[in-house]
Motif scaffolding. Structure first.
Motif, PDB file in Angstrom:
ATOM      1  N   LYS A  86       0.829  -1.211   0.000  1.00 40.91           N
ATOM      2  CA  LYS A  86       0.000   0.000   0.000  1.00 40.91           C
ATOM      3  C   LYS A  86       0.866   1.265   0.000  1.00 40.91           C
ATOM      4  O   LYS A  86       0.560   2.246  -0.668  1.00 40.91           O
ATOM      5  CB  LYS A  86      -0.912  -0.036   1.236  1.00 40.91           C
ATOM      6  CG  LYS A  86      -1.838   1.141   1.408  1.00 40.91           C
ATOM      7  CD  LYS A  86      -2.724   0.883   2.619  1.00 40.91           C
ATOM      8  CE  LYS A  86      -3.250   2.159   3.212  1.00 40.91           C
ATOM      9  NZ  LYS A  86      -4.025   1.898   4.429  1.00 40.91           N
ATOM     10  N   LYS A  87       1.958   1.229   0.746  1.00 44.11           N
ATOM     11  CA  LYS A  87       2.864   2.376   0.824  1.00 44.11           C
ATOM     12  C   LYS A  87       3.863   2.374  -0.332  1.00 44.11           C
ATOM     13  O   LYS A  87       4.756   3.205  -0.386  1.00 44.11           O
ATOM     14  CB  LYS A  87       3.575   2.395   2.178  1.00 44.11           C
ATOM     15  CG  LYS A  87       2.604   2.624   3.336  1.00 44.11           C
ATOM     16  CD  LYS A  87       3.287   2.703   4.667  1.00 44.11           C
ATOM     17  CE  LYS A  87       3.875   4.044   4.963  1.00 44.11           C
ATOM     18  NZ  LYS A  87       2.989   5.173   5.041  1.00 44.11           N
ATOM     19  N   GLN A  88       3.696   1.419  -1.244  1.00 48.89           N
ATOM     20  CA  GLN A  88       4.525   1.290  -2.443  1.00 48.89           C
ATOM     21  C   GLN A  88       6.007   1.118  -2.108  1.00 48.89           C
ATOM     22  O   GLN A  88       6.877   1.600  -2.818  1.00 48.89           O
ATOM     23  CB  GLN A  88       4.288   2.462  -3.401  1.00 48.89           C
ATOM     24  CG  GLN A  88       2.860   2.539  -3.853  1.00 48.89           C
ATOM     25  CD  GLN A  88       2.586   3.684  -4.813  1.00 48.89           C
ATOM     26  OE1 GLN A  88       3.299   4.679  -4.825  1.00 48.89           O
ATOM     27  NE2 GLN A  88       1.550   3.547  -5.606  1.00 48.89           N
ATOM     28  N   LEU A  89       6.280   0.410  -1.023  1.00 49.14           N
ATOM     29  CA  LEU A  89       7.656   0.104  -0.640  1.00 49.14           C
ATOM     30  C   LEU A  89       8.134  -1.163  -1.359  1.00 49.14           C
ATOM     31  O   LEU A  89       9.316  -1.318  -1.623  1.00 49.14           O
ATOM     32  CB  LEU A  89       7.771  -0.055   0.872  1.00 49.14           C
ATOM     33  CG  LEU A  89       7.450   1.218   1.665  1.00 49.14           C
ATOM     34  CD1 LEU A  89       7.310   0.920   3.141  1.00 49.14           C
ATOM     35  CD2 LEU A  89       8.522   2.271   1.428  1.00 49.14           C
ATOM     36  N   PHE A  90       7.185  -2.069  -1.631  1.00 46.73           N
ATOM     37  CA  PHE A  90       7.460  -3.303  -2.361  1.00 46.73           C
ATOM     38  C   PHE A  90       6.208  -3.658  -3.146  1.00 46.73           C
ATOM     39  O   PHE A  90       5.101  -3.359  -2.726  1.00 46.73           O
ATOM     40  CB  PHE A  90       7.745  -4.483  -1.411  1.00 46.73           C
ATOM     41  CG  PHE A  90       9.028  -4.370  -0.661  1.00 46.73           C
ATOM     42  CD1 PHE A  90      10.217  -4.817  -1.225  1.00 46.73           C
ATOM     43  CD2 PHE A  90       9.066  -3.842   0.614  1.00 46.73           C
ATOM     44  CE1 PHE A  90      11.410  -4.719  -0.523  1.00 46.73           C
ATOM     45  CE2 PHE A  90      10.253  -3.742   1.322  1.00 46.73           C
ATOM     46  CZ  PHE A  90      11.429  -4.189   0.743  1.00 46.73           C
ATOM     47  N   SER A  91       6.406  -4.353  -4.261  1.00 46.59           N
ATOM     48  CA  SER A  91       5.251  -4.874  -4.987  1.00 46.59           C
ATOM     49  C   SER A  91       4.903  -6.240  -4.402  1.00 46.59           C
ATOM     50  O   SER A  91       5.731  -6.877  -3.738  1.00 46.59           O
ATOM     51  CB  SER A  91       5.559  -5.020  -6.476  1.00 46.59           C
ATOM     52  OG  SER A  91       6.441  -6.119  -6.684  1.00 46.59           O
ATOM     53  N   LYS A  92       3.711  -6.700  -4.665  1.00 43.47           N
ATOM     54  CA  LYS A  92       3.280  -8.012  -4.188  1.00 43.47           C
ATOM     55  C   LYS A  92       4.226  -9.102  -4.713  1.00 43.47           C
ATOM     56  O   LYS A  92       4.615  -9.997  -3.977  1.00 43.47           O
ATOM     57  CB  LYS A  92       1.840  -8.277  -4.648  1.00 43.47           C
ATOM     58  CG  LYS A  92       1.232  -9.529  -4.099  1.00 43.47           C
ATOM     59  CD  LYS A  92       0.903  -9.368  -2.633  1.00 43.47           C
ATOM     60  CE  LYS A  92       0.028 -10.512  -2.152  1.00 43.47           C
ATOM     61  NZ  LYS A  92      -0.209 -10.443  -0.720  1.00 43.47           N
ATOM     62  N   ASP A  93       4.622  -9.005  -5.978  1.00 39.52           N
ATOM     63  CA  ASP A  93       5.527 -10.000  -6.561  1.00 39.52           C
ATOM     64  C   ASP A  93       6.873 -10.022  -5.841  1.00 39.52           C
ATOM     65  O   ASP A  93       7.427 -11.088  -5.565  1.00 39.52           O
ATOM     66  CB  ASP A  93       5.741  -9.737  -8.049  1.00 39.52           C
ATOM     67  CG  ASP A  93       4.493 -10.029  -8.880  1.00 39.52           C
ATOM     68  OD1 ASP A  93       3.602 -10.750  -8.383  1.00 39.52           O
ATOM     69  OD2 ASP A  93       4.416  -9.530 -10.011  1.00 39.52           O
TER      70      ASP A  93
END
Length: 113
Positions: A86-93
């Motif tokens: 959500k905080k765009q620190l990591f993608s789900k992948d």
């Protein structure tokens, strides 16, 4: 001490309290202690506030349909990964790859004893 203050502010109580015994968190598998420590470390590094994490954990546990297998640390991990995404620190992948790498490490790999 500052450390004591940080830890007391990071307590999870009530519905979102982790499994405890004798005042200490109970981990049934190495990955559980790793994800718990990772959440605290990322918070201390300013990636998110503990209140943000707590709020996400409440949401994750709230969506739980108790089928007799309540798994606290799965909800904890899901809350952490959702918040990081959500905080765009990591993608789900990226998170899936990282979690698979952690899971593949042998037990005790990070201890010298």
């Amino acid at each position: 001490s500052t450390r004591g203050t940080i830890l007391s502010e990071m307590e999870l109580q009530g519905l979102i309290a982790p499994p405890m015994a004798n005042g200490e968190v109970v981990f049934e598998a190495p990955w559980q202690s790793r994800v718990f420590g990772m959440a605290r470390a990322l918070c201390e590094q300013g990636m998110f506030t503990w209140d943000e994490f707590r709020e996400q954990l409440i949401l994750q546990i709230g969506t739980c349909t108790d089928d007799g297998g309540y798994q606290y640390f799965i909800h904890f991990f899901d809350a952490l990964t959702f918040l990081l995404e959500k905080k765009q620190l990591f993608s789900k992948d990226e998170l899936v790859v990282l979690s698979e790498q952690f899971a593949a490490r042998p037990h005790g790999h990070d201890h010298s004893h």
